[in-house]
Design an enzyme around this catalytic site. Structure first.
Site, mmCIF file in Angstrom:
data_model
loop_
_atom_site.group_PDB
_atom_site.id
_atom_site.type_symbol
_atom_site.label_atom_id
_atom_site.label_comp_id
_atom_site.label_asym_id
_atom_site.label_seq_id
_atom_site.Cartn_x
_atom_site.Cartn_y
_atom_site.Cartn_z
ATOM 1 N N ILE A 188 0.841 -1.209 0.000
ATOM 2 C CA ILE A 188 0.000 0.000 0.000
ATOM 3 C C ILE A 188 0.872 1.254 0.000
ATOM 4 C CG2 ILE A 188 -1.705 1.322 1.330
ATOM 5 C CD1 ILE A 188 -2.925 -1.412 2.170
ATOM 6 N N THR A 208 -4.473 5.781 7.190
ATOM 7 C CA THR A 208 -5.390 4.760 6.653
ATOM 8 C C THR A 208 -4.895 3.377 7.074
ATOM 9 O OG1 THR A 208 -4.163 4.752 4.568
ATOM 10 C CG2 THR A 208 -6.154 6.092 4.622
ATOM 11 N N GLY A 209 -3.989 3.360 8.082
ATOM 12 C CA GLY A 209 -3.401 2.078 8.511
ATOM 13 C C GLY A 209 -4.177 1.479 9.673
ATOM 14 N N ARG A 210 -3.768 1.830 10.878
ATOM 15 C CA ARG A 210 -4.468 1.391 12.082
ATOM 16 C C ARG A 210 -4.470 2.546 13.080
ATOM 17 N NH1 ARG A 210 -6.312 -1.999 9.497
ATOM 18 N NH2 ARG A 210 -6.337 -4.246 9.780
ATOM 19 N N ASP A 268 -8.826 7.614 8.609
ATOM 20 C CA ASP A 268 -9.805 6.588 8.229
ATOM 21 C C ASP A 268 -9.867 5.501 9.292
ATOM 22 O OD1 ASP A 268 -11.648 5.358 6.373
ATOM 23 O OD2 ASP A 268 -10.084 3.875 5.978
ATOM 24 N N GLU A 297 -11.988 2.408 17.564
ATOM 25 C CA GLU A 297 -13.059 2.447 16.541
ATOM 26 C C GLU A 297 -13.997 1.244 16.638
ATOM 27 O OE1 GLU A 297 -10.484 2.175 12.958
ATOM 28 O OE2 GLU A 297 -11.386 0.216 12.584
ATOM 29 N N HIS A 312 -13.131 3.736 8.497
ATOM 30 C CA HIS A 312 -12.313 2.586 8.064
ATOM 31 C C HIS A 312 -12.876 1.994 6.766
ATOM 32 C CE1 HIS A 312 -9.469 -0.755 9.722
ATOM 33 N NE2 HIS A 312 -9.381 -0.640 8.410
ATOM 34 N N ALA A 337 -11.317 2.803 3.525
ATOM 35 C CA ALA A 337 -10.403 2.999 2.390
ATOM 36 C C ALA A 337 -10.370 1.767 1.480
ATOM 37 C CB ALA A 337 -8.999 3.313 2.900
ATOM 38 N N TYR A 338 -10.587 0.606 2.036
ATOM 39 C CA TYR A 338 -10.500 -0.647 1.263
ATOM 40 C C TYR A 338 -11.797 -0.952 0.519
ATOM 41 C CZ TYR A 338 -13.807 -2.726 4.430
ATOM 42 O OH TYR A 338 -14.961 -2.996 5.108
HETATM 43 C C1 COI Z 1 -6.998 -4.464 6.251
HETATM 44 O O1 COI Z 1 -7.052 -5.129 5.218
HETATM 45 O O2 COI Z 1 -6.224 -4.744 7.168
HETATM 46 C C2 COI Z 1 -7.878 -3.313 6.411
HETATM 47 O O3 COI Z 1 -7.660 -2.461 7.220
HETATM 48 C C3 COI Z 1 -9.099 -3.327 5.626
HETATM 49 C C4 COI Z 1 -10.030 -4.253 6.289
HETATM 50 C C5 COI Z 1 -10.849 -3.434 7.181
HETATM 51 C C6 COI Z 1 -10.743 -5.106 5.334
#
Ligand code: COI
Length: 336
Positions: free
Chosen positions: A172, A244-246, A270, A275, A307, A309-310
């Site tokens: 990513i 957009t990670g954690r 995100d 959360e 959360h 983005a994916y």
């Molecule tokens: C991940 O793939 O680790 C994400 O953060 C997206 C997930 C919420 C499907």
């Protein structure tokens, strides 16, 4: 060890018994795609909306492999219950797997695999957040929604004039850097495993130089609060953070201090510490239950999204196919 499934498996061999997989925590569109896709791979999916828990492990009886979503934490008790009904492989439909204690799972004989999916889903979204942040998108849209069409007091910035620091240069992070080059900005990176061809800097230097810092590293004990108070103070005055990670890569209290005190220019998040139980829920008619989320959302220069983005059709197709492939590869290794 974690397993991932970057590629697709060949079609099933005629006459070979179909592999059964229990697919937990399935959204409607995921469920439909699992049902459409599985026969091509000779797989019989048992699809359920129920998240995996001690109460639902019976749905896995007869299947060695299960697929789980990322939305609920899998407790040790659930892992033990899964093992008791014969589960030896969990494929999570996510890149991250901090909702599963992988070490514990392995210690009781359950392997865990993650799925690779289009990194472009998250990379596109990250760029959107960056652009929204540096062009003051939130306050502009808020004003326009109220029919206040005046220009904002502060002008936006162009990405080509900025230095962007990318923390984490996996699939990513790399896709984000590819996009940033197209915008003509200076890109610097930090990773514990530097990649050739990318300008890597020690973290402190990256923070001191970047106008935007974007987080793409997995959450582990070593990266928990990677951006803590000290590191946030090292950032350039007026800089932006994109996550957009954690959520727990950032110390949220320290971030709030820096944003409320005007030290940082803004943030686009995100993901957020705590959360779980809030994002993906309809909280319109109930208390949100997170003071920091409310404080962040009150700020005109902070964008929060749940959360997502994916959340693209392409990533969904990848997740479904690669979950099936993960399980087939595990079954093949088990048999062979
Ligand atoms: C991940 O793939 O680790 C994400 O953060 C997206 C997930 C919420 C499907």
């Amino acid at each position: 060890m974690l397993h991932s499934a970057p590629s697709l498996a060949p079609s099933p061999v005629a006459g070979v018994r179909a592999v059964g997989i229990t697919v937990y925590g399935c959204e409607h569109d995921e469920a439909q795609l699992f049902r459409e896709t599985a026969p091509r791979f000779g797989v019989l999916p048992f699809v359920t909306e129920e998240p995996v828990s001690e109460a639902t492990v019976d749905l896995a009886v007869g299947n060695r492999c299960i697929s789980v979503g990322h939305k609920s934490q899998i407790t040790s008790a659930t892992l033990r219950a899964l093992r008791r009904v014969g589960v030896t492989y969990i494929s999570t439909r996510s890149v991250g797997c901090n909702h599963i204690n992988v070490g514990y799972a392995e210690s009781i004989g359950i392997s865990v695999g993650t799925v690779a999916y289009s990194p472009d889903s998250v990379a596109d979204y990250t760029l959107m957040l960056m652009l929204m942040a540096v062009r003051h998108g939130k306050s502009m849209i808020r004003r326009a929604d109220l029919h206040d069409y005046r220009l904002g007091a502060v002008r936006g910035k162009e990405l080509r004039d900025l230095t962007v620091g990318v923390i984490g240069t996996g699939r990513i992070g790399t896709a984000v850097m590819d996009r940033l080059r197209g915008f003509g900005c200076r890109v610097v990176a930090h990773d514990t495993r530097p990649r050739p061809g990318v300008a890597h800097l020690p973290l402190d230097d990256l923070l001191a130089r970047s106008d935007i810092v974007t987080l793409h590293t997995p959450l582990t004990p070593a990266t928990h609060h990677l951006l803590n108070r000290r590191r946030i103070e090292q950032m350039k005055p007026g800089a932006f953070v994109v996550n957009t990670g954690r959520g727990a890569l950032l110390d949220t209290d320290a971030l709030l201090c820096a944003l409320e005190g005007g030290r940082l220019g803004g943030a686009a998040l995100d993901v957020l510490e705590g959360e779980e139980g809030i994002f993906y829920a309809d909280c319109r008619n109930r208390p949100v239950g997170s003071e920091s989320l409310l404080r962040l959302q009150a700020l005109p220069n902070v964008i929060v999204s749940p959360h997502c983005a994916y959340h693209t059709d392409h990533a969904l197709r990848d997740m479904v196919e690669n979950s099936i492939v993960n399980c087939l590869e595990f079954e093949a290794a088990w048999v062979g």
